[in-house]
Design a protein around this motif. Structure first.
Motif, PDB file in Angstrom:
ATOM      1  N   GLN A 121       2.606   1.655  -3.375  1.00  0.00           N
ATOM      2  CA  GLN A 121       1.580   2.079  -4.643  1.00  0.00           C
ATOM      3  C   GLN A 121       1.365   3.556  -4.216  1.00  0.00           C
ATOM      4  N   GLU A 122       1.091   3.828  -3.046  1.00  0.00           N
ATOM      5  CA  GLU A 122       0.586   5.428  -2.943  1.00  0.00           C
ATOM      6  C   GLU A 122       1.955   6.259  -3.420  1.00  0.00           C
ATOM      7  N   GLU A 123       3.153   5.983  -2.870  1.00  0.00           N
ATOM      8  CA  GLU A 123       4.269   6.821  -3.229  1.00  0.00           C
ATOM      9  C   GLU A 123       4.573   6.624  -4.835  1.00  0.00           C
ATOM     10  N   ARG A 137       0.772  -1.251  -0.019  1.00  0.00           N
ATOM     11  CA  ARG A 137       0.026   0.130   0.108  1.00  0.00           C
ATOM     12  C   ARG A 137       0.826   1.339  -0.097  1.00  0.00           C
ATOM     13  N   LYS A 154       1.917   8.855  -6.558  1.00  0.00           N
ATOM     14  CA  LYS A 154       2.176  10.310  -6.649  1.00  0.00           C
ATOM     15  C   LYS A 154       3.335  10.803  -7.462  1.00  0.00           C
TER      16      LYS A 154
END
Length: 411
Positions: free
Chosen positions: A93-95, A90, A98
């Motif tokens: 994936q978020e980084e 998670r 972005k």
């Protein structure tokens, strides 16, 4: 007429030649300006190309960074496989999302700038094409103008050769016309100058007359402030036969007197005249003036009024006044003033009027054989005169001196 027509044709050719030269110069300047603009466009094109190369390099660099980010992501995924797969997956994936979003925004911005640079380059290239077409058109037109100019120059040279025998005659005629024109212009300038000087002279004369009127008014005002009636006392020196004590005087009674001025025995004739010269000027200005000497016999009245015969330094008030009158008359003649001087002399003895300038010795009213009646009269203007009195016109002080001697003999 033929010479005039040839001259006109020659002038028109010269004017046309001059206009073509001016137009050629204008085309040359416009061509130079177009070349400068073309050079500027080429410089801007080089800058744009350089900027495109820079943007491409930056784009390639970003692509490399994106690839490295993908490799790192894959390595991190393998390295942390034994860890809590759900948590790591998670965060990564978020980084990554972005970073992808940031890279996508940057790529969009770069694409926009690249498209703008391409549009600017296309627009500049279009301007270059338009300018090149104009330059080609100007060069073609300039070539035609140059050929026409050469043709006209040849024709002008031929006309100059044909007209050269007549140039001397034309120049002679022009020179004569120019001389006549210059003389006419000089004559007109002289007339203008003369009119201007006449106006200035009239203005100066008017100011001079006004100034003289003001001077008279102020001079009379000063004399009125000093007093319309002034009394002077002159003390004469003792005569040799009078002794040191002079005449006997009463010492028992002293009477005070007031005078406007007292002249002591050492006062000269000139000192006395200075006090009355202003009154003589007032008489010349048209004001009524009367000067008389009063005193007993031997007090010096005749010396003060007439002076000593044969000694100009001892001239009295009358000769000095006459000298001032005639000098003023002479100086004012140049300013347009005109004085007419008349002399009359009378004596009052035992209340009888005697005309001292009369040719008849019997001048009294009692034994006057001519029957003249000398009476004092006053007119409506306040002027006072004696009727039937002999009046003589005079033009110099010598004539008045002669009349004074004649009057002294008749007293």
């Amino acid at each position: 007429m033929r010479i005039s027509s040839l001259n006109d044709m020659y002038k028109r050719l010269q004017e046309y030649n001059t206009s073509l030269q001016q137009y050629n110069s204008k085309l040359q300047s416009e061509l130079a300006a177009a070349n400068e603009t073309l050079k500027g466009v080429e410089r801007e094109k080089a800058v744009i190309v350089e900027e495109i190369s820079r943007l491409r390099g930056q784009y390639n660099s970003l692509q490399d960074q994106l690839a490295s980010f993908k490799v790192v992501y894959e390595v991190k995924g393998c390295f942390f496989a034994y860890m809590d797969y759900t948590l790591v997956s998670r965060a990564s994936q978020e980084e990554t999302a972005k970073q992808k979003e940031a890279l996508a925004n940057e790529m969009g911005s770069l694409r926009t700038e690249l498209q703008k640079a391409r549009d600017d380059s296309d627009r500049q290239l279009l301007q270059v094409v338009v300018l090149m077409e104009e330059v080609a058109k100007y060069e073609d037109y300039t070539g035609r103008s140059a050929s026409q100019l050469d043709c006209l120059t040849m024709k002008s040279t031929e006309l100059e050769v044909k007209c050269s025998p007549r140039d001397e005659l034309v120049r002679a005629l022009q020179t004569s016309d120019l001389s006549a024109t210059e003389m006419r212009n000089q004559f007109e300038e002289q007339n203008i100058l003369i009119c201007d000087l006449q106006n200035r002279l009239a203005d100066a004369e008017q100011r001079l007359i006004e100034g003289e009127k003001l001077r008279k008014k102020l001079h009379n005002a000063i004399l009125e402030l000093k007093g319309n009636i002034r009394v002077f006392c002159r003390v004469r020196p003792l005569l040799p036969d009078e002794g040191s004590n002079g005449d006997s005087k009463s010492k028992d009674k002293n009477t005070p007197y007031m005078f406007d001025k007292v002249f002591m025995p050492d006062a000269s004739q000139e000192d006395v005249f200075l006090e009355v010269s202003q009154l003589v000027q007032s008489a010349l200005d048209g004001y009524k003036v009367c000067i008389f000497a009063y005193g007993r016999t031997g007090s010096g009245k005749t010396f003060t009024m007439m002076g000593s015969p044969g000694n100009s330094e001892n001239n009295g008030l009358v000769p000095r006044s006459l000298e001032q009158i005639f000098e003023t008359r002479q100086s004012l003649q140049s300013q347009g003033w005109k004085y007419e001087l008349q002399v009359s002399m009378l004596e009052i003895y035992n209340e009888t009027i005697y005309d001292l300038l009369s040719t008849n010795k019997s001048s009294s009213t009692e034994n006057n054989s001519s029957g003249k009646q000398y009476t004092i009269k006053h007119d409506a203007q306040g002027n006072t005169h004696v009727s039937d009195l002999t009046i003589v016109d005079v033009r110099s002080s010598k004539e008045v001196s002669y009349l004074l001697e004649k009057a002294a003999q008749s007293r």
